[in-house]
Enzyme design. Structure first.
Site, mmCIF file in Angstrom:
data_model
loop_
_atom_site.group_PDB
_atom_site.id
_atom_site.type_symbol
_atom_site.label_atom_id
_atom_site.label_comp_id
_atom_site.label_asym_id
_atom_site.label_seq_id
_atom_site.Cartn_x
_atom_site.Cartn_y
_atom_site.Cartn_z
ATOM 1 N N GLU A 11 0.836 -1.200 0.000
ATOM 2 C CA GLU A 11 0.000 0.000 0.000
ATOM 3 C C GLU A 11 0.870 1.248 0.000
ATOM 4 O O GLU A 11 1.531 1.565 1.006
ATOM 5 C CB GLU A 11 -0.931 0.019 1.214
ATOM 6 C CG GLU A 11 -1.851 1.226 1.223
ATOM 7 C CD GLU A 11 -2.718 1.317 2.463
ATOM 8 O OE1 GLU A 11 -3.348 2.370 2.648
ATOM 9 O OE2 GLU A 11 -2.762 0.342 3.239
ATOM 10 N N LYS B 52 -8.160 -14.992 16.671
ATOM 11 C CA LYS B 52 -8.244 -14.468 15.299
ATOM 12 C C LYS B 52 -9.624 -13.918 14.961
ATOM 13 O O LYS B 52 -10.084 -14.015 13.831
ATOM 14 C CB LYS B 52 -7.805 -15.538 14.299
ATOM 15 C CG LYS B 52 -6.354 -15.950 14.512
ATOM 16 C CD LYS B 52 -5.871 -16.996 13.550
ATOM 17 C CE LYS B 52 -4.408 -17.344 13.868
ATOM 18 N NZ LYS B 52 -3.894 -18.432 13.037
ATOM 19 N N ASP C 13 2.095 -14.048 12.873
ATOM 20 C CA ASP C 13 0.892 -14.585 12.237
ATOM 21 C C ASP C 13 -0.010 -13.436 11.815
ATOM 22 O O ASP C 13 -0.685 -12.826 12.651
ATOM 23 C CB ASP C 13 0.170 -15.517 13.210
ATOM 24 C CG ASP C 13 -0.956 -16.300 12.558
ATOM 25 O OD1 ASP C 13 -1.421 -15.882 11.486
ATOM 26 O OD2 ASP C 13 -1.374 -17.323 13.130
ATOM 27 N N HIS D 153 -2.221 10.380 -1.117
ATOM 28 C CA HIS D 153 -2.329 9.076 -1.764
ATOM 29 C C HIS D 153 -2.173 9.185 -3.281
ATOM 30 O O HIS D 153 -1.544 8.317 -3.902
ATOM 31 C CB HIS D 153 -3.680 8.421 -1.417
ATOM 32 C CG HIS D 153 -3.679 7.738 -0.087
ATOM 33 N ND1 HIS D 153 -3.740 8.433 1.090
ATOM 34 C CD2 HIS D 153 -3.596 6.420 0.244
ATOM 35 C CE1 HIS D 153 -3.713 7.574 2.103
ATOM 36 N NE2 HIS D 153 -3.632 6.357 1.621
#
Length: 405
Positions: free
Chosen positions: A93, A224, A298, A389
């Site tokens: 990104e 998670k 993770d 951006h």
């Protein structure tokens, strides 16, 4: 057999493992075909490291590359003292590393972020099903009286993890058992899984009543997942970072004011309530995913680690107080993917490779996210968010926006 011959045998076994892993990957590529994809994903380094990745992935066919940037300097005033970090971030990104770098420099110019791990614990929540609530009550009472015994069972499975709680909750004719552990410098998901399996089997051997069935994890731990439960509790490490940013620094580096940033925070807090969000924050997932990916953590744990609270308020002197509270930071500096070559390199850049550094990495996470929140809020306040951006992702000329009052 002398020492030299033992080492030679180990080396031979290692070469055999490496050759076997590389051979299996080559076989899979023959089945796939796609020579151009093979050249990109299964290059010389990927072939050489086939055995290195053996315990971290199945059906190995190669490795991908993700761009890696460096953010900072980020001064963190943590439990172990004050230190300026350069933070590796892996992302695709555009503008992300630039934004976290800007926020890091603001935090550092203000004297750094004060950060502390205030609680820790990783859980598994097995469930046991019985024929009636009476049986469930008998089993729950049995569990409550066995903490020392269960801790001893855990000690036979792991030398790093320690059982700190075993709390039963009755639902109908079922008993959910919240097994809570400390995991040292490891994130510890596998550690607590293995320990909990041993605990459950010990309970089954000794319990006064047998369950009809049981499952090792019953979705109560928050593993998670974003959950309201852990927002007020802990999963992994609960860490807080705060900083007071002078109004002059905000004007010079962020091109806005503390009052405007607090106005935005209030609007964002209401928006979070209206959307049904768990917690209130701007973009925790951005920084966490990039840092987790770089350091071999993770990445799926971002689902829970990105739950938290950002708070902005003006001080009596007109400066900005900012804090982030992260109840579910699942990080470690040993175990899992942290030992892989690129992850170890990134942890080395941080100076946090190896034992004794797990809490410091959690402090860095919180300070980094604090920096990211400051940067993104300021970008919205001064009207630069879209322009930045466009400039960084499309190469357009940057034109500073004007905030409309």
């Amino acid at each position: 057999m002398d020492f030299t011959s033992v080492e030679t045998t180990r080396q031979r076994r290692s070469r055999a493992t490496a050759n076997s892993a590389a051979f299996d990957a080559a076989r899979r590529w023959r089945e796939l075909g796609l020579p151009e994809a093979r050249a990109e994903l299964f290059d010389t380094r990927a072939r050489r490291r086939a055995a290195v990745y053996a315990n971290n992935i199945e059906s190995y066919i190669g490795a991908i590359q993700v761009p890696l940037g460096i953010a900072g300097p980020l001064q963190v005033n943590g439990e172990g003292g004050e230190r300026a970090y350069r933070v590796p971030l892996a992302t695709t990104e555009a503008a992300l590393v630039a934004s976290y770098s800007r926020g890091s420099r603001v935090v550092t110019a203000a004297g750094g972020a004060r950060a502390r791990v205030v609680a820790s614990g990783v859980g598994r929540t097995p469930v046991f099903a019985f024929g009636s609530v009476l049986e469930a009550c008998r089993f729950a009472d049995f569990v409550r009286g066995r903490m020392d015994e269960l801790a001893n069972v855990v000690a036979t499975v792991t030398t790093h993890g320690r059982l700190i709680a075993a709390t039963p909750t009755i639902e109908g004719n079922k008993v959910y058992v919240d097994l809570r552990y400390t995991t040292g410098d490891a994130a510890g998901q596998n550690m607590v899984t293995f320990a909990s399996d041993a605990v459950c089997r010990a309970l089954l051997r000794r319990a006064p009543v047998r369950p009809r069935h049981w499952f090792l994890e019953a979705n109560l731990s928050g593993d998670k997942k974003a959950t309201a439960r852990t927002l007020c509790d802990v999963r992994g490490r609960r860490v807080v970072a705060e900083a007071t940013i002078p109004a002059a620094v905000i004007a010079e580096r962020l091109h806005t004011t503390p009052e405007s940033m607090v106005d935005y925070w209030y609007a964002g807090a209401v928006g979070a309530v209206m959307s049904g969000a768990t917690g209130m924050q701007g973009h925790f997932a951005n920084g966490l995913a990039a840092l987790y990916l770089a350091c071999g953590l993770d990445v799926a744990c971002v689902a829970e680690s990105a739950v938290g609270i950002t708070r902005l308020q003006t001080t009596r002197s007109g400066d900005l107080y900012a804090s982030v509270t992260l109840p579910n930071v699942m990080v470690g500096t040993v175990g899992g993917g942290t030992g892989l070559p690129s992850a170890r390199a990134c942890l080395t850049i941080l100076g946090l490779a190896g034992d004794g550094t797990g809490d410091s990495l959690a402090e860095v996470c919180a300070a980094l996210l604090l920096a990211g929140e400051l940067s993104i809020v300021a970008a919205f306040c001064c009207g630069d968010f879209a322009a930045a951006h466009r400039a960084l992702s499309r190469g357009e000329t940057f034109e500073r926006g004007q905030r409309r009052e």
